[in-house]
Design a protein around this motif. Structure first.
Motif, PDB file in Angstrom:
ATOM      1  N   ASP A  46       0.845  -1.189   0.000  1.00 39.64           N
ATOM      2  CA  ASP A  46       0.000   0.000   0.000  1.00 39.64           C
ATOM      3  C   ASP A  46       0.882   1.241   0.000  1.00 39.64           C
ATOM      4  OD1 ASP A  46      -2.461  -1.452   0.252  1.00 39.64           O
ATOM      5  OD2 ASP A  46      -1.961  -1.791   2.352  1.00 39.64           O
ATOM      6  N   ILE A  47       0.554   2.186  -0.865  1.00 36.45           N
ATOM      7  CA  ILE A  47       1.245   3.468  -0.915  1.00 36.45           C
ATOM      8  C   ILE A  47       0.228   4.527  -0.505  1.00 36.45           C
ATOM      9  CG2 ILE A  47       2.566   5.092  -2.333  1.00 36.45           C
ATOM     10  CD1 ILE A  47       3.846   2.264  -2.118  1.00 36.45           C
ATOM     11  N   THR A  52       1.733  15.117   6.099  1.00 37.52           N
ATOM     12  CA  THR A  52       2.589  16.183   5.551  1.00 37.52           C
ATOM     13  C   THR A  52       2.516  16.246   4.032  1.00 37.52           C
ATOM     14  OG1 THR A  52       4.561  14.794   5.270  1.00 37.52           O
ATOM     15  CG2 THR A  52       4.234  15.815   7.443  1.00 37.52           C
ATOM     16  N   GLY A  53       1.829  15.266   3.407  1.00 35.91           N
ATOM     17  CA  GLY A  53       1.761  15.209   1.952  1.00 35.91           C
ATOM     18  C   GLY A  53       2.810  14.296   1.345  1.00 35.91           C
ATOM     19  N   GLY A  54       3.709  13.743   2.172  1.00 35.31           N
ATOM     20  CA  GLY A  54       4.729  12.823   1.696  1.00 35.31           C
ATOM     21  C   GLY A  54       4.163  11.427   1.510  1.00 35.31           C
ATOM     22  N   LEU A  55       4.823  10.644   0.693  1.00 36.40           N
ATOM     23  CA  LEU A  55       4.383   9.278   0.435  1.00 36.40           C
ATOM     24  C   LEU A  55       5.038   8.317   1.419  1.00 36.40           C
ATOM     25  CD1 LEU A  55       4.480   9.172  -3.462  1.00 36.40           C
ATOM     26  CD2 LEU A  55       2.539   9.635  -1.957  1.00 36.40           C
ATOM     27  N   VAL A  56       4.241   7.347   1.875  1.00 31.35           N
ATOM     28  CA  VAL A  56       4.725   6.322   2.801  1.00 31.35           C
ATOM     29  C   VAL A  56       4.259   4.957   2.310  1.00 31.35           C
ATOM     30  CG1 VAL A  56       4.815   7.842   4.820  1.00 31.35           C
ATOM     31  CG2 VAL A  56       2.711   6.591   4.323  1.00 31.35           C
ATOM     32  N   GLN A  68      -1.490   0.952  -4.939  1.00 37.39           N
ATOM     33  CA  GLN A  68      -1.106  -0.377  -4.461  1.00 37.39           C
ATOM     34  C   GLN A  68      -0.242  -1.011  -5.540  1.00 37.39           C
ATOM     35  OE1 GLN A  68      -4.749  -2.578  -3.788  1.00 37.39           O
ATOM     36  NE2 GLN A  68      -4.333  -2.629  -1.607  1.00 37.39           N
ATOM     37  N   VAL A  69       0.785  -1.717  -5.107  1.00 38.90           N
ATOM     38  CA  VAL A  69       1.583  -2.527  -6.015  1.00 38.90           C
ATOM     39  C   VAL A  69       1.309  -3.977  -5.636  1.00 38.90           C
ATOM     40  CG1 VAL A  69       3.903  -3.101  -6.817  1.00 38.90           C
ATOM     41  CG2 VAL A  69       3.341  -0.732  -6.218  1.00 38.90           C
ATOM     42  N   VAL A  70       0.816  -4.758  -6.586  1.00 42.13           N
ATOM     43  CA  VAL A  70       0.493  -6.161  -6.352  1.00 42.13           C
ATOM     44  C   VAL A  70       1.552  -7.006  -7.051  1.00 42.13           C
ATOM     45  CG1 VAL A  70      -1.236  -7.985  -6.596  1.00 42.13           C
ATOM     46  CG2 VAL A  70      -1.964  -5.600  -6.250  1.00 42.13           C
ATOM     47  N   ILE A  71       2.262  -7.802  -6.242  1.00 38.31           N
ATOM     48  CA  ILE A  71       3.326  -8.661  -6.759  1.00 38.31           C
ATOM     49  C   ILE A  71       2.867 -10.102  -6.598  1.00 38.31           C
ATOM     50  CG2 ILE A  71       5.768  -9.268  -6.561  1.00 38.31           C
ATOM     51  CD1 ILE A  71       5.979  -6.539  -4.914  1.00 38.31           C
ATOM     52  N   PRO A  72       2.660 -10.815  -7.706  1.00 36.27           N
ATOM     53  CA  PRO A  72       2.178 -12.191  -7.588  1.00 36.27           C
ATOM     54  C   PRO A  72       3.227 -13.107  -6.948  1.00 36.27           C
ATOM     55  CG  PRO A  72       2.680 -11.683  -9.869  1.00 36.27           C
ATOM     56  CD  PRO A  72       2.876 -10.417  -9.092  1.00 36.27           C
TER      57      PRO A  72
END
Length: 122
Positions: A46-47, A52-56, A68-72
């Motif tokens: 999950d991104i 603060t507006g930063g990405l985590v 979201q990055v889904v890695i099989p």
């Protein structure tokens, strides 16, 4: 990499760039090597955007869902090979088989992964 926009008719999504095995969100705000996250089971990263507006990465400190990055799950090729521990002269009823299955991981491919992007508030 398959990309899914949520909703499909959305207009404002986080900018991203895929460079080999790396994905870069918002011009370097968050970047990682996707292949290093591959496991023997599906991984969903999950991104989020924090206060603060930063990405985590992850939802614990995030306020808004961004992507979201889904890695099989890692895939393997299986090959039957001679068992180096097999002894045909051992007592009958032994547990060793003359052959074993060797599992070799298939090389990582970004093409198998999926990026899900959520529309950002303006």
């Amino acid at each position: 990499m398959k990309v899914t926009y949520l909703p499909e008719n959305g207009k404002n999504f986080i900018p991203y760039e895929v460079m080999g095995k790396n994905i870069d969100f918002d011009d370097g705000d968050l970047m990682f090597n996707v292949s290093k996250k591959e496991r023997d089971y599906e991984v969903v990263i999950d991104i989020c955007q924090d206060y603060t507006g930063g990405l985590v990465m992850g939802t614990e400190t995030g306020d808004k869902y961004i992507a979201q990055v889904v890695i099989p799950a890692r895939e393997y090729t299986e090959t039957e090979i001679a068992n180096p521990n097999y002894n045909p002269d051992a007592e009958e009823g032994g547990t060793e088989s003359p052959t074993i299955i060797q599992r070799t991981p298939v090389p990582f491919s970004m093409e198998r992964c999926e990026l899900r992007l959520w529309e950002m508030e303006v």
